[in-house]
Design an enzyme around this catalytic site. Sequence first.
Site, PDB file in Angstrom:
ATOM      1  N   HIS A  15     -11.356  -4.202 -11.584  1.00 47.86           N
ATOM      2  CA  HIS A  15     -10.816  -4.899 -12.753  1.00 47.86           C
ATOM      3  C   HIS A  15     -10.780  -6.395 -12.532  1.00 47.86           C
ATOM      4  O   HIS A  15     -11.021  -7.176 -13.446  1.00 47.86           O
ATOM      5  CB  HIS A  15      -9.400  -4.395 -13.056  1.00 47.86           C
ATOM      6  CG  HIS A  15      -9.374  -3.160 -13.884  1.00 47.86           C
ATOM      7  ND1 HIS A  15      -8.889  -3.137 -15.165  1.00 47.86           N
ATOM      8  CD2 HIS A  15      -9.805  -1.916 -13.615  1.00 47.86           C
ATOM      9  CE1 HIS A  15      -9.010  -1.907 -15.656  1.00 47.86           C
ATOM     10  NE2 HIS A  15      -9.569  -1.144 -14.726  1.00 47.86           N
ATOM     11  N   ASP A  20      -5.526  -8.773 -18.322  1.00 47.46           N
ATOM     12  CA  ASP A  20      -6.231  -7.501 -18.401  1.00 47.46           C
ATOM     13  C   ASP A  20      -5.675  -6.788 -19.638  1.00 47.46           C
ATOM     14  O   ASP A  20      -4.473  -6.845 -19.918  1.00 47.46           O
ATOM     15  CB  ASP A  20      -5.939  -6.684 -17.139  1.00 47.46           C
ATOM     16  CG  ASP A  20      -6.862  -5.474 -17.012  1.00 47.46           C
ATOM     17  OD1 ASP A  20      -7.681  -5.465 -16.097  1.00 47.46           O
ATOM     18  OD2 ASP A  20      -6.770  -4.534 -17.849  1.00 47.46           O
TER      19      ASP A  20
HETATM   20  C1  U2F Z   1     -12.665   1.246 -12.023  1.00 47.61           C
HETATM   21  O1  U2F Z   1     -13.842   1.024 -11.298  1.00 47.61           O
HETATM   22  P1  U2F Z   1     -14.540   1.498  -9.932  1.00 47.61           P
HETATM   23  O2  U2F Z   1     -14.457   0.450  -8.922  1.00 47.61           O
HETATM   24  O3  U2F Z   1     -14.133   2.827  -9.475  1.00 47.61           O
HETATM   25  O4  U2F Z   1     -16.076   1.679 -10.406  1.00 47.61           O
HETATM   26  P2  U2F Z   1     -17.087   0.794 -11.223  1.00 47.61           P
HETATM   27  O5  U2F Z   1     -16.547   0.385 -12.540  1.00 47.61           O
HETATM   28  O6  U2F Z   1     -18.327   1.588 -11.246  1.00 47.61           O
HETATM   29  O7  U2F Z   1     -17.305  -0.502 -10.357  1.00 47.61           O
HETATM   30  C2  U2F Z   1     -17.837  -0.488  -9.079  1.00 47.61           C
HETATM   31  C3  U2F Z   1     -18.317  -1.916  -8.806  1.00 47.61           C
HETATM   32  O8  U2F Z   1     -18.530  -2.098  -7.417  1.00 47.61           O
HETATM   33  C4  U2F Z   1     -19.849  -2.562  -7.175  1.00 47.61           C
HETATM   34  C5  U2F Z   1     -20.651  -2.190  -8.390  1.00 47.61           C
HETATM   35  C6  U2F Z   1     -19.615  -2.263  -9.522  1.00 47.61           C
HETATM   36  O9  U2F Z   1     -19.535  -3.586 -10.018  1.00 47.61           O
HETATM   37  O10 U2F Z   1     -21.729  -3.085  -8.595  1.00 47.61           O
HETATM   38  N1  U2F Z   1     -20.344  -1.929  -5.935  1.00 47.61           N
HETATM   39  C7  U2F Z   1     -21.174  -2.632  -5.130  1.00 47.61           C
HETATM   40  O11 U2F Z   1     -21.560  -3.746  -5.428  1.00 47.61           O
HETATM   41  N2  U2F Z   1     -21.580  -2.058  -3.939  1.00 47.61           N
HETATM   42  C8  U2F Z   1     -21.221  -0.824  -3.553  1.00 47.61           C
HETATM   43  O12 U2F Z   1     -21.638  -0.395  -2.479  1.00 47.61           O
HETATM   44  C9  U2F Z   1     -20.374  -0.083  -4.419  1.00 47.61           C
HETATM   45  C10 U2F Z   1     -19.961  -0.654  -5.602  1.00 47.61           C
HETATM   46  C11 U2F Z   1     -12.485   2.654 -12.555  1.00 47.61           C
HETATM   47  F1  U2F Z   1     -12.487   3.557 -11.535  1.00 47.61           F
HETATM   48  C12 U2F Z   1     -13.549   3.015 -13.567  1.00 47.61           C
HETATM   49  O13 U2F Z   1     -13.328   4.310 -14.052  1.00 47.61           O
HETATM   50  C13 U2F Z   1     -13.545   2.003 -14.702  1.00 47.61           C
HETATM   51  O14 U2F Z   1     -14.573   2.299 -15.616  1.00 47.61           O
HETATM   52  C14 U2F Z   1     -13.717   0.616 -14.115  1.00 47.61           C
HETATM   53  C15 U2F Z   1     -13.693  -0.471 -15.165  1.00 47.61           C
HETATM   54  O15 U2F Z   1     -12.453  -0.522 -15.823  1.00 47.61           O
HETATM   55  O16 U2F Z   1     -12.720   0.354 -13.143  1.00 47.61           O
END
Ligand code: U2F
Length: 448
Positions: A20, A115
């Site tokens: 976030h 947020d």
């Molecule tokens: C929450 O997000 P999460 O962190 O669980 O998952 P994502 O929205 O998919 O974001 C992962 C980010 O981490 C980066 C990738 C994404 O920008 O490019 N990344 C990376 O660069 N290298 C890696 O090895 C692993 C990840 C939540 F869990 C979700 O359900 C929501 O949709 C989201 C947005 O509110 O937030």
Amino acid sequence: EDYKNASKHIVVLPFPFGTHTAPLLNIIHQLSDACPNTIFSFLSTQQSNNSNFPNKFHKIKPFNIWDGLPEGYIYRGDPNEPVEYFLKATPGNFIEAIGAVVAETGKPIDCLITDAFYAFGGDIADELNIPWVVLWTAAPRTLFVHAETDFIRQLVGINGSQDKSLDFFPDFSGIRVSDLPGGITCGDLDAPMAAMLYKMGLELSRATAIAANSFEDVDNKVVNMLKLKFNMFLNVGPFNLVSSVSSFTIDDSHCCLDWLSKHKPSSVVYISFGSVATPPLHELEALSEALEESEFPFLWSFKGNPEKQLPPGFLERTRSRGKIVPWAPQQKILQHSSVGVFVSHGGWNSILDSIVGGVPMIFRPFYGDQILNTRTVEVVWGFGLGLEGGTLTKEGTKKALKLILCSEQGKKMREKIGIQRERAYTAVQPKGSSVENFKTLVKLVSDT
Ligand code: U2F
């Protein structure tokens, strides 16, 4: 000194969990470039500030707030726990910090950016008589179901039939009650996260503007409904195309891109479950076996200890065609021509990365918006697959990998995501919808 010279002061309240903070900081960087003489105070927990401010920016200043954790707190592996402690401390911790920032800098606040989760932002902004701008970091569809929670509850009841379709909304006929985030019609409706999201759905119509990390044509009908519902619903993304500030996403210290260059086009399986979730051990085992038996090359961003958590001998046996790293430059990886499929938890940022890369997806969703995202991609947009039963089994995973990498249907999915990719690129061209929406946002923020 920086505060004295600034003509405007904007306070920013991020949600310091999951992915976030990065998108919020991303748009703050863009606003900071577009609004000269504006200074931003970024109020977050020390832990989050330490990882998000490796560099000092003279126009964006981090301030630490209380994280709500009891003294001597030890993390026991439940990612929900620190979130719940933090939510208990809000909004008091933020209000206290806002007072301290104003006292310390002598600079009154012209605008509040939070947020979207923080419904209390409306009260703080009213009290100060300033605009309240929010950033929504997930998909438009998720925002829509939170904003329509009361209506959905009226029509389908609490704990009603899980198979019922939400076909009473345009473009929702493929979505079922069971795809909704927990706390909308079932689960613990009073759990801290659920209560916060419910309140958010009620209060966001008070926001002066809602910016979203998304683009209008990704889900046109839903975006149009949101535009009617809110004062200003401004899709200004995808951020992975409009900004390159997050240096952590391009860190390739494990040489993933080099490794990818050694493989054929659209042949590699990329795996990541985002920043919070990890599948249980038996599913990690099933996924490993599926990768081993199907013999596709794979690149796995693995949170944890692969030696301990993956089956004995797996690493040695797959070394010649598998690469496992603790963190990968995901955006760049998905834009590499060798990647053919993304096995993901369905977080919104990951879906945007896949769209921009044009890579079809396989989903193992965990919580929150991820099941709705999975179902939307699978049945509305058609560029990915959910797994039978929603979890990773050896056979289910093998079947899905084969379908995407080796079948006509997989090719069709690649074409479909290619169309979304085009739309994303169009939105960020000069005069594109995201660029125009961003100008509107800049105007709003600078006219305060
Ligand atoms: C929450 O997000 P999460 O962190 O669980 O998952 P994502 O929205 O998919 O974001 C992962 C980010 O981490 C980066 C990738 C994404 O920008 O490019 N990344 C990376 O660069 N290298 C890696 O090895 C692993 C990840 C939540 F869990 C979700 O359900 C929501 O949709 C989201 C947005 O509110 O937030």
